[in-house]
Design a protein around this motif. Structure first.
Motif, PDB file in Angstrom:
ATOM      1  N   ARG A   1       6.171   3.501  -0.687  1.00 27.76           N
ATOM      2  CA  ARG A   1       4.772   3.842  -0.449  1.00 27.76           C
ATOM      3  C   ARG A   1       3.909   2.669  -0.889  1.00 27.76           C
ATOM      4  O   ARG A   1       4.114   2.104  -1.968  1.00 27.76           O
ATOM      5  CB  ARG A   1       4.403   5.100  -1.237  1.00 27.76           C
ATOM      6  CG  ARG A   1       2.947   5.535  -1.115  1.00 27.76           C
ATOM      7  CD  ARG A   1       2.708   6.761  -1.986  1.00 27.76           C
ATOM      8  NE  ARG A   1       1.313   7.172  -1.973  1.00 27.76           N
ATOM      9  CZ  ARG A   1       0.783   8.004  -1.109  1.00 27.76           C
ATOM     10  NH1 ARG A   1       1.555   8.535  -0.176  1.00 27.76           N
ATOM     11  NH2 ARG A   1      -0.493   8.343  -1.166  1.00 27.76           N
ATOM     12  N   LEU A   2       2.950   2.294  -0.044  1.00 26.19           N
ATOM     13  CA  LEU A   2       2.048   1.191  -0.346  1.00 26.19           C
ATOM     14  C   LEU A   2       0.613   1.697  -0.243  1.00 26.19           C
ATOM     15  O   LEU A   2       0.252   2.360   0.735  1.00 26.19           O
ATOM     16  CB  LEU A   2       2.271   0.040   0.638  1.00 26.19           C
ATOM     17  CG  LEU A   2       1.405  -1.205   0.438  1.00 26.19           C
ATOM     18  CD1 LEU A   2       1.779  -1.914  -0.867  1.00 26.19           C
ATOM     19  CD2 LEU A   2       1.564  -2.163   1.622  1.00 26.19           C
ATOM     20  N   GLU A   3      -0.196   1.393  -1.253  1.00 26.37           N
ATOM     21  CA  GLU A   3      -1.598   1.789  -1.280  1.00 26.37           C
ATOM     22  C   GLU A   3      -2.462   0.547  -1.453  1.00 26.37           C
ATOM     23  O   GLU A   3      -2.219  -0.260  -2.361  1.00 26.37           O
ATOM     24  CB  GLU A   3      -1.860   2.761  -2.434  1.00 26.37           C
ATOM     25  CG  GLU A   3      -1.010   4.016  -2.406  1.00 26.37           C
ATOM     26  CD  GLU A   3      -1.211   4.869  -3.652  1.00 26.37           C
ATOM     27  OE1 GLU A   3      -2.214   4.639  -4.364  1.00 26.37           O
ATOM     28  OE2 GLU A   3      -0.367   5.720  -3.924  1.00 26.37           O
ATOM     29  N   ALA A   4      -3.467   0.380  -0.586  1.00 27.17           N
ATOM     30  CA  ALA A   4      -4.342  -0.782  -0.663  1.00 27.17           C
ATOM     31  C   ALA A   4      -5.662  -0.486   0.025  1.00 27.17           C
ATOM     32  O   ALA A   4      -5.678  -0.070   1.188  1.00 27.17           O
ATOM     33  CB  ALA A   4      -3.677  -2.006  -0.020  1.00 27.17           C
ATOM     34  N   TYR A   5      -6.779  -0.670  -0.704  1.00 25.37           N
ATOM     35  CA  TYR A   5      -8.119  -0.582  -0.142  1.00 25.37           C
ATOM     36  C   TYR A   5      -8.360   0.739   0.586  1.00 25.37           C
ATOM     37  O   TYR A   5      -8.956   0.787   1.660  1.00 25.37           O
ATOM     38  CB  TYR A   5      -8.376  -1.764   0.797  1.00 25.37           C
ATOM     39  CG  TYR A   5      -8.141  -3.102   0.135  1.00 25.37           C
ATOM     40  CD1 TYR A   5      -9.086  -3.645  -0.743  1.00 25.37           C
ATOM     41  CD2 TYR A   5      -6.943  -3.791   0.352  1.00 25.37           C
ATOM     42  CE1 TYR A   5      -8.855  -4.865  -1.367  1.00 25.37           C
ATOM     43  CE2 TYR A   5      -6.709  -5.013  -0.273  1.00 25.37           C
ATOM     44  CZ  TYR A   5      -7.666  -5.540  -1.136  1.00 25.37           C
ATOM     45  OH  TYR A   5      -7.436  -6.735  -1.771  1.00 25.37           O
ATOM     46  N   GLY A   6      -7.889   1.815   0.020  1.00 28.79           N
ATOM     47  CA  GLY A   6      -8.083   3.137   0.592  1.00 28.79           C
ATOM     48  C   GLY A   6      -6.996   3.576   1.547  1.00 28.79           C
ATOM     49  O   GLY A   6      -6.899   4.768   1.865  1.00 28.79           O
ATOM     50  N   PHE A   7      -6.180   2.650   2.024  1.00 25.27           N
ATOM     51  CA  PHE A   7      -5.099   2.989   2.947  1.00 25.27           C
ATOM     52  C   PHE A   7      -3.838   3.349   2.160  1.00 25.27           C
ATOM     53  O   PHE A   7      -3.560   2.778   1.104  1.00 25.27           O
ATOM     54  CB  PHE A   7      -4.816   1.824   3.897  1.00 25.27           C
ATOM     55  CG  PHE A   7      -5.869   1.630   4.942  1.00 25.27           C
ATOM     56  CD1 PHE A   7      -5.849   2.377   6.118  1.00 25.27           C
ATOM     57  CD2 PHE A   7      -6.891   0.709   4.745  1.00 25.27           C
ATOM     58  CE1 PHE A   7      -6.811   2.209   7.080  1.00 25.27           C
ATOM     59  CE2 PHE A   7      -7.873   0.535   5.705  1.00 25.27           C
ATOM     60  CZ  PHE A   7      -7.840   1.287   6.870  1.00 25.27           C
ATOM     61  N   GLU A   8      -3.066   4.281   2.712  1.00 24.56           N
ATOM     62  CA  GLU A   8      -1.794   4.687   2.116  1.00 24.56           C
ATOM     63  C   GLU A   8      -0.747   4.722   3.234  1.00 24.56           C
ATOM     64  O   GLU A   8      -0.926   5.414   4.226  1.00 24.56           O
ATOM     65  CB  GLU A   8      -1.908   6.083   1.491  1.00 24.56           C
ATOM     66  CG  GLU A   8      -3.063   6.255   0.531  1.00 24.56           C
ATOM     67  CD  GLU A   8      -3.353   7.717   0.228  1.00 24.56           C
ATOM     68  OE1 GLU A   8      -2.434   8.552   0.371  1.00 24.56           O
ATOM     69  OE2 GLU A   8      -4.495   8.030  -0.128  1.00 24.56           O
ATOM     70  N   LEU A   9       0.318   3.962   3.059  1.00 22.16           N
ATOM     71  CA  LEU A   9       1.414   3.949   4.019  1.00 22.16           C
ATOM     72  C   LEU A   9       2.679   4.423   3.309  1.00 22.16           C
ATOM     73  O   LEU A   9       3.113   3.803   2.332  1.00 22.16           O
ATOM     74  CB  LEU A   9       1.633   2.548   4.594  1.00 22.16           C
ATOM     75  CG  LEU A   9       2.847   2.378   5.512  1.00 22.16           C
ATOM     76  CD1 LEU A   9       2.704   3.257   6.763  1.00 22.16           C
ATOM     77  CD2 LEU A   9       3.041   0.922   5.892  1.00 22.16           C
TER      78      LEU A   9
END
Length: 563
Positions: free
Chosen positions: A141-149
């Motif tokens: 799981r990757l979280e960056a600048y409000g995005f979550e993948l």
């Protein structure tokens, strides 16, 4: 099915539909507040179950009220001596920078062996048939600048050995070689095969994968993460992770504090979603009806006057996968007051209930009631308000044992009843997870979307889970009737001499133990064994005692590695 006004009834209603959706969206933006979290956990995983246990005593706090997926199950453990697994690595979200974080999941491996019949629920794409079953899931799981993948697929296998089937409720060319051989035996509007063909099963699912953007507490996403609705621990009425997950789009507001002029007005949570359901390979030969639409709306409110109390309502539609069915989304905001079966177009269910968590007493009490059909009018409600009603209720209690070695006991009791209400005995054959508009019933890829126990039955579970440093041991007894409606509907509009009798009811009683332990820093192992007694396995009791009886066992093992 809950009866409602037709989607195309008038332009006035269409305008009201759009207004309701617009008001919902505006409300979400108005209420959104910054939202921070740490480790997101998969539904019913070892980690999430442990955090739920800590929430009983106030050592952590739930990030949700009613609707949860992996992305919504966020936990931060408070300091204190109640954390018996302090130092156990259950999975950690790590920071690459101030704005970028990542989490590695697994691999998590699960296997079971059923000696007599299929047994098991709440396991995603896995179907635990007779013989050896296994699944593995892993991802990141990757979280960056409000995005979550999140990428977390699941691969499943079932040996799918043969066992004696109940006579299916299907026949004819449409079901040849499929439901007429392996199909469900109850009300014939359900795609729930008793067995998925004659060969071993290999299944790939995207599992808990999705892409999401969140601004404060407002969130919107697309993916296949499983939904769990309501407080039930085993058999939620409207949605669980029992079936394979399906592609869906959702938008909503995560748990959010609300205030007015400095006054606390409690917490709210709301979520709207729409998904794409798929028929199993063992239902019919008509390729044109292989997909259905599910649309849902959930809302929860935690009032400030009773700390720990949550009230919730959920509503879902099933419809054929076609353009007009998108009208179900707007109709989620509309309550039909006219009554009358002539308005049945789509298949609808609703539920409502409460959850009361009291950390000072380390106890949780919850209840959920569901309906799938309106009464004809207010007078009918006055006469019999329980039309089509089902329920699940439970209590969970945590006890710190007075021993020198740190031990805590979690006691869980849950009672579920999904049998048709008795007024149907004077009307027509019915069951909670079926309706004639949707021939596949309330299922996805042949498994129940709601309670894993299935339609028309009941379940009572009593478990004693002992937590200790680095591990747990759970003892339980579980009694079930898989589908009493299969028997009840046989007596509708018949005389007392019908060949079907209450002695033909099938019952399953299970006695089990399972245990898990952190054997190395990043490795958690678990194993379990269950003894299963099945009375009247094919619903042919013939007499009360002795009955046909099938005894078997279930063995299970699991392995979890966390980065």
């Amino acid at each position: 099915m809950i009866r409602f006004m037709n989607y195309a009834r008038s332009m006035r209603r269409l305008t009201l539909d759009k207004t309701a959706i617009l008001a919902f969206a505006i409300g979400l933006f108005a209420l959104a507040r910054p939202c921070a979290g740490f480790a997101q956990e998969a539904l019913l995983s070892t980690a999430e179950n442990y955090y739920e246990f800590l929430a009983l005593s106030g050592n952590t706090e739930r990030s949700y009220l009613n609707y949860r997926t992996l992305s919504d199950s966020v936990w931060t453990v408070k300091d204190g001596d109640g954390n018996l697994w302090n130092g156990v690595n259950l999975g950690t979200t790590r920071s690459l920078s101030d704005a970028v974080r990542f989490r590695v999941y697994g691999p998590d491996f699960f296997s079971s062996y059923n000696s007599a019949e299929p047994y098991g629920q709440n396991d995603g794409a896995l179907w635990q048939g007779k013989g050896v079953n296994a699944s593995i899931t892993a991802g990141a799981r990757l979280e960056a600048y409000g995005f979550e993948l999140t990428l977390k697929p699941q691969i499943a296998f079932s040996q799918n050995r043969s066992f004696t089937l109940v006579n299916p409720a299907y026949s004819g060319d449409l079901y040849a070689g499929k439901a007429d051989t392996y199909g469900y035996f109850g009300v014939p509007s359900i795609d729930a095969p008793q067995r998925f063909g004659d060969d071993p099963l290999y299944t790939f699912s995207w599992g808990d994968s999705e892409i999401r953007y969140s601004w404060k507490t407002l969130t919107v996403g697309f993916g296949t993460q499983a939904i769990w609705l309501g407080p039930a621990k085993i058999n939620p009425i409207l949605h669980s992770n029992n079936a394979a997950p399906y592609p869906k789009f959702d938008i909503g507001l995560r748990k959010q504090e609300i205030a007015l002029a400095g006054h606390d007005l409690g917490d709210v949570e709301a979520r709207l979603w729409c998904g794409y359901l798929t028929e199993s390979d063992y239902f019919d030969t008509d390729d044109s009806n292989d997909h259905n639409m599910i649309s849902g709306l959930s809302f929860a409110y935690a009032p400030p006057v009773l700390d720990g109390l949550t009230l919730f309502v959920n509503r879902v539609y099933l419809a054929k996968w076609e353009k007009d069915s998108f009208g179900t989304i707007s109709h989620l905001f509309i309550i039909n007051t006219a009554g009358g079966g002539a308005q049945d177009v789509w298949d609808q269910r609703g539920s409502f209930g409460f959850d009361y968590l009291l950390p000072l007493a380390a106890i949780e009490v919850y209840g959920e009631a569901g309906i799938n059909d309106y009464e004809q009018n207010i007078h009918a409600y006055l006469r019999y308000p329980f039309h089509s009603m089902v329920y699940t209720a439970g209590i969970v209690k945590s006890v710190r044992l007075p021993t020198s070695y740190p031990l805590s006991l979690e006691i869980l009791f849950e009672w579920s009843n999904l049998e048709l209400s008795q007024d149907f005995q004077f009307q027509w054959a019915s069951t909670f997870y079926a309706h004639h508009q949707i021939t596949q019933g309330y299922t996805n890829e042949g498994q129940w979307l709601g309670a894993g126990n299935g339609t028309g039955g009941n379940s009572q579970y009593l478990g004693f889970k002992l937590y200790y440093p680095r591990g747990y041991t759970n003892l339980f007894i579980h009694r079930q009737n898989p589908d009493n409606d299969h028997i009840y509907v046989s007596s509708i509009h018949t005389d007392a001499n019908t060949s079907v009798n209450i002695k033909d009811v099938k019952g399953v009683v299970s006695f089990g133990v399972n245990s898990g332990y952190q054997v190395w820093k990043n490795t958690f192992l678990s194993a379990g064994a269950t003894w299963i007694i099945i009375e009247n396995p094919v619903y042919e009791g013939k007499q009360f005692e002795p009955t046909d009886r099938l005894c078997g066992y279930r063995l299970e093992t699991a392995f979890s590695w966390q980065y």
